[in-house]
Design a protein around this motif. Structure first.
Motif, mmCIF file in Angstrom:
data_model
loop_
_atom_site.group_PDB
_atom_site.id
_atom_site.type_symbol
_atom_site.label_atom_id
_atom_site.label_comp_id
_atom_site.label_asym_id
_atom_site.label_seq_id
_atom_site.Cartn_x
_atom_site.Cartn_y
_atom_site.Cartn_z
ATOM 1 N N ASP A 196 13.719 -12.256 -12.863
ATOM 2 C CA ASP A 196 13.380 -12.801 -14.362
ATOM 3 C C ASP A 196 13.122 -11.640 -15.345
ATOM 4 O OD1 ASP A 196 11.133 -11.436 -13.173
ATOM 5 O OD2 ASP A 196 9.774 -12.906 -13.390
ATOM 6 N N GLY A 197 13.851 -10.616 -15.124
ATOM 7 C CA GLY A 197 13.768 -9.386 -15.999
ATOM 8 C C GLY A 197 12.245 -8.766 -16.197
ATOM 9 N N THR A 198 11.523 -8.782 -15.079
ATOM 10 C CA THR A 198 10.216 -8.339 -15.006
ATOM 11 C C THR A 198 10.254 -6.761 -15.203
ATOM 12 O OG1 THR A 198 9.543 -9.894 -13.594
ATOM 13 C CG2 THR A 198 8.050 -7.974 -13.881
ATOM 14 N N ASP A 199 9.402 -6.332 -16.215
ATOM 15 C CA ASP A 199 9.391 -4.776 -16.417
ATOM 16 C C ASP A 199 8.569 -4.247 -15.493
ATOM 17 O OD1 ASP A 199 9.383 -2.354 -17.585
ATOM 18 O OD2 ASP A 199 7.907 -2.804 -19.352
ATOM 19 N N LYS A 200 9.358 -3.140 -14.604
ATOM 20 C CA LYS A 200 8.822 -2.580 -13.539
ATOM 21 C C LYS A 200 7.464 -1.753 -14.141
ATOM 22 C CE LYS A 200 11.531 -0.476 -10.766
ATOM 23 N NZ LYS A 200 12.622 0.293 -10.060
ATOM 24 N N HIS A 201 7.392 -1.313 -15.448
ATOM 25 C CA HIS A 201 6.305 -0.521 -15.828
ATOM 26 C C HIS A 201 4.897 -1.556 -16.171
ATOM 27 C CE1 HIS A 201 8.365 3.071 -16.070
ATOM 28 N NE2 HIS A 201 9.362 2.583 -16.886
ATOM 29 N N SER A 202 5.253 -2.866 -15.918
ATOM 30 C CA SER A 202 4.139 -3.492 -16.028
ATOM 31 C C SER A 202 3.274 -3.687 -14.467
ATOM 32 C CB SER A 202 4.554 -4.993 -16.486
ATOM 33 O OG SER A 202 5.315 -5.511 -15.576
ATOM 34 N N LYS A 203 4.004 -3.158 -13.661
ATOM 35 C CA LYS A 203 3.097 -3.036 -12.423
ATOM 36 C C LYS A 203 2.644 -1.484 -12.411
ATOM 37 C CE LYS A 203 4.371 -6.875 -9.853
ATOM 38 N NZ LYS A 203 4.236 -7.427 -8.271
ATOM 39 N N THR A 204 1.352 -1.396 -12.336
ATOM 40 C CA THR A 204 0.732 -0.060 -12.068
ATOM 41 C C THR A 204 -0.156 0.027 -10.968
ATOM 42 O OG1 THR A 204 0.694 -0.098 -14.741
ATOM 43 C CG2 THR A 204 -0.779 1.507 -13.594
ATOM 44 N N VAL A 205 -0.110 1.311 -10.331
ATOM 45 C CA VAL A 205 -1.288 1.675 -9.456
ATOM 46 C C VAL A 205 -1.854 2.856 -9.970
ATOM 47 C CG1 VAL A 205 -1.746 2.450 -7.162
ATOM 48 C CG2 VAL A 205 0.197 0.795 -7.728
ATOM 49 N N VAL A 206 -3.276 2.715 -10.386
ATOM 50 C CA VAL A 206 -4.050 3.972 -10.961
ATOM 51 C C VAL A 206 -4.629 4.625 -9.976
ATOM 52 C CG1 VAL A 206 -5.991 4.578 -12.577
ATOM 53 C CG2 VAL A 206 -4.061 2.796 -13.112
ATOM 54 N N MET A 207 -4.132 5.417 -9.450
ATOM 55 C CA MET A 207 -4.724 6.420 -8.209
ATOM 56 C C MET A 207 -5.876 7.381 -8.809
ATOM 57 S SD MET A 207 -1.502 6.816 -6.035
ATOM 58 C CE MET A 207 -2.172 7.541 -4.728
ATOM 59 N N THR A 208 -7.025 7.360 -8.263
ATOM 60 C CA THR A 208 -8.308 8.021 -8.824
ATOM 61 C C THR A 208 -8.824 9.048 -7.998
ATOM 62 O OG1 THR A 208 -9.957 6.383 -8.618
ATOM 63 C CG2 THR A 208 -8.693 6.328 -10.728
ATOM 64 N N ASP A 209 -9.457 9.981 -8.248
ATOM 65 C CA ASP A 209 -10.247 11.088 -7.236
ATOM 66 C C ASP A 209 -10.970 11.804 -8.604
ATOM 67 O OD1 ASP A 209 -11.531 12.329 -5.143
ATOM 68 O OD2 ASP A 209 -10.220 11.313 -3.889
ATOM 69 N N TYR A 210 -11.756 12.713 -7.872
ATOM 70 C CA TYR A 210 -12.799 13.476 -8.578
ATOM 71 C C TYR A 210 -12.173 14.664 -9.074
ATOM 72 C CZ TYR A 210 -16.851 15.825 -10.234
ATOM 73 O OH TYR A 210 -17.972 16.603 -10.737
ATOM 74 N N LEU A 211 -11.438 15.473 -8.242
ATOM 75 C CA LEU A 211 -10.659 16.914 -8.225
ATOM 76 C C LEU A 211 -9.483 16.851 -8.830
ATOM 77 C CD1 LEU A 211 -12.105 18.398 -5.049
ATOM 78 C CD2 LEU A 211 -13.124 18.685 -7.169
ATOM 79 N N PRO A 212 -9.242 17.796 -9.824
ATOM 80 C CA PRO A 212 -7.895 17.921 -10.271
ATOM 81 C C PRO A 212 -6.805 18.293 -9.184
ATOM 82 C CG PRO A 212 -9.221 19.036 -11.749
ATOM 83 C CD PRO A 212 -10.000 18.410 -10.648
ATOM 84 N N THR A 213 -7.392 19.053 -8.119
ATOM 85 C CA THR A 213 -6.629 19.685 -7.175
ATOM 86 C C THR A 213 -5.914 18.451 -6.491
ATOM 87 O OG1 THR A 213 -8.018 21.590 -6.629
ATOM 88 C CG2 THR A 213 -6.706 20.895 -5.230
ATOM 89 N N ILE A 214 -6.614 17.297 -5.960
ATOM 90 C CA ILE A 214 -6.085 16.223 -5.475
ATOM 91 C C ILE A 214 -5.051 15.518 -6.342
ATOM 92 C CG2 ILE A 214 -6.993 13.855 -4.504
ATOM 93 C CD1 ILE A 214 -9.547 15.177 -3.786
ATOM 94 N N MET A 215 -5.416 15.400 -7.528
ATOM 95 C CA MET A 215 -4.378 14.585 -8.497
ATOM 96 C C MET A 215 -3.073 15.437 -8.591
ATOM 97 S SD MET A 215 -5.692 12.094 -9.634
ATOM 98 C CE MET A 215 -6.289 11.736 -8.172
ATOM 99 N N LYS A 216 -3.195 16.866 -8.383
ATOM 100 C CA LYS A 216 -1.842 17.567 -8.272
ATOM 101 C C LYS A 216 -1.253 17.051 -7.097
ATOM 102 C CE LYS A 216 1.016 20.750 -9.699
ATOM 103 N NZ LYS A 216 1.817 20.429 -11.227
ATOM 104 N N ALA A 217 -1.869 17.142 -5.858
ATOM 105 C CA ALA A 217 -1.185 16.529 -4.777
ATOM 106 C C ALA A 217 -0.752 15.172 -4.812
ATOM 107 C CB ALA A 217 -2.347 16.725 -3.441
ATOM 108 N N VAL A 218 -1.338 14.284 -5.404
ATOM 109 C CA VAL A 218 -1.084 12.833 -5.599
ATOM 110 C C VAL A 218 0.418 12.847 -6.454
ATOM 111 C CG1 VAL A 218 -1.401 10.811 -6.756
ATOM 112 C CG2 VAL A 218 -3.123 11.962 -5.279
ATOM 113 N N GLU A 219 0.291 13.938 -7.496
ATOM 114 C CA GLU A 219 1.682 13.992 -8.027
ATOM 115 C C GLU A 219 2.678 14.260 -7.429
ATOM 116 O OE1 GLU A 219 0.385 16.466 -11.237
ATOM 117 O OE2 GLU A 219 -0.700 14.872 -12.425
#
Length: 367
Positions: A127-150
């Motif tokens: 149906d032409g669904t935009d892939k970017h309309s689906k989102t997983v916001v992954m959260t944590d407290y430390l920037p170090t963890i966010m870098k590992a998630v990236e």
């Protein structure tokens, strides 16, 4: 006191067991052999028909960083393994959801699994669904963890999809800004068993590992209220304070149900899915969490299941094939599962620890 005198003192095994368990877990965390720095770990995942997931060599890669860099968030815990596997095989179906937020994502196993499901559901759409309309916001407290998630998102081929959104989140800070708690004194920032609050703050401020530069943004409370139809979490009950603030955050973040013109509730119903380890040392936290969740308006507990990681797999493999596969009787892929587990990097596959998975749904009227 002499050695002989000390040995005469009777020891209450039941009393000392929690202390010894905590000491063992602490020593394991501090052991460098249990904390490979910047290594990737592979966790095997299966579809509902018993086949391995198509991407990531039949599983998900996560990057684990040293304990000194990420505190307890730098290791992949059994709760996330169990929840990720249940999501992958649709024991808890998240495919119809569009906006997910993970609280305390750590190495990212659960969030990556949800993102795989989201990507597959979009790839199969006509149906032409935009892939970017689906989102997983992954959260944590430390920037170090966010870098590992990236890094993990890149390794799993998820970064280019645009589905993954690494985001810094201070539960207590957002709760205070959103007036979910009156002030820091009402729900104080907890002190972990391993690092105290000042040490964690220093990690967050100084990025002491030297590579924690991250593109992650901070969660905006103003634009986050009621904006997610799926909230997921694993192994987040370490302190009583968590049991107070998490239910309020879930209530704040989770969207209300949607209704059509005929006042019929639309699917999927907004959900909160969480798996926790049933520790003797943290039983009060489990009880407090259940008590606080029961106070959240219109959030209904629809499922609560206890299992070990291996027990969950065994129960699944012993069930008849479902409608997504041919009706040939009981599944016969247990040998394949066992082989995959032997090749897996996860040490928790044979762990007898018990975990509890909750599924809450947001109900309520259309008014």
């Amino acid at each position: 006191m002499s050695t002989e005198r000390w040995l005469d003192i009777p020891l209450d095994a039941a009393k000392w067991e929690p202390v010894m368990e905590l000491a063992y877990e602490t020593l394991a965390l501090l052991d460098e052999n249990h904390m490979p720095e910047h290594n990737y770990k592979h966790i095997a995942l299966w579809n509902d028909d018993g086949s391995r997931i198509a991407k990531g060599d039949g599983g998900v890669y996560v990057q684990e960083v040293g304990f000194e860099q990420a505190d307890i968030g730098g290791e992949t815990w059994g709760s996330s393994v169990l929840l990720a596997r249940r999501i992958a095989r649709k024991a808890v179906d998240v495919s119809g959801h569009r906006r997910c937020i993970e609280l305390g994502c750590g190495t990212g196993l659960v969030g990556f699994t949800v993102a795989h499901i989201f990507a597959e559901s979009v790839d199969g759409c006509l149906d032409g669904t935009d892939k970017h309309s689906k989102t997983v916001v992954m959260t944590d407290y430390l920037p170090t963890i966010m870098k590992a998630v990236e890094a993990g998102a890149q390794k799993n081929g998820l970064f280019e999809t645009g589905i993954i959104k690494p985001t810094l989140l201070d539960w207590f800070g957002v709760a205070e800004q959103a007036h979910l708690i009156k002030d820091r004194e009402q729900v104080p920032i907890p002190q972990t068993h391993y690092l105290d609050g000042s040490q964690i703050d220093n990690l967050a401020a100084n990025n002491a590992d030297g590579y924690a530069s991250t593109a992650a943004v901070r969660l905006d409370p103003v634009n986050s209220k009621g904006s997610f139809d799926l909230v997921v979490a694993a192994d987040i009950l370490y302190e009583i304070e968590h049991c107070v603030v998490i239910p309020r955050l879930v209530d704040f973040l989770l969207a209300p149900p949607s209704y059509n013109a005929c006042n019929r509730r639309l699917e999927p119903v907004p959900k909160f899915i969480v798996t926790v380890l049933l520790r003797k040392t943290h039983w009060a936290e489990v009880v407090a969490f259940e008590t606080e969740m029961a106070k959240v308006p219109d959030l209904v507990l629809v499922s609560r299941e206890d299992s070990s990681i291996r027990g969950d797999l065994e129960k699944w493999m012993d069930t008849p094939r479902n409608t997504h596969a041919s009706n040939e009787g009981p599944m016969d892929r247990w040998a394949d599962v066992q082989k995959a587990m032997e090749q897996d990097d996860d040490d928790d596959n044979d762990d007898p620890k018990q975990y509890r998975t909750y599924v809450f749904e947001r109900h309520g009227s259309s008014d």
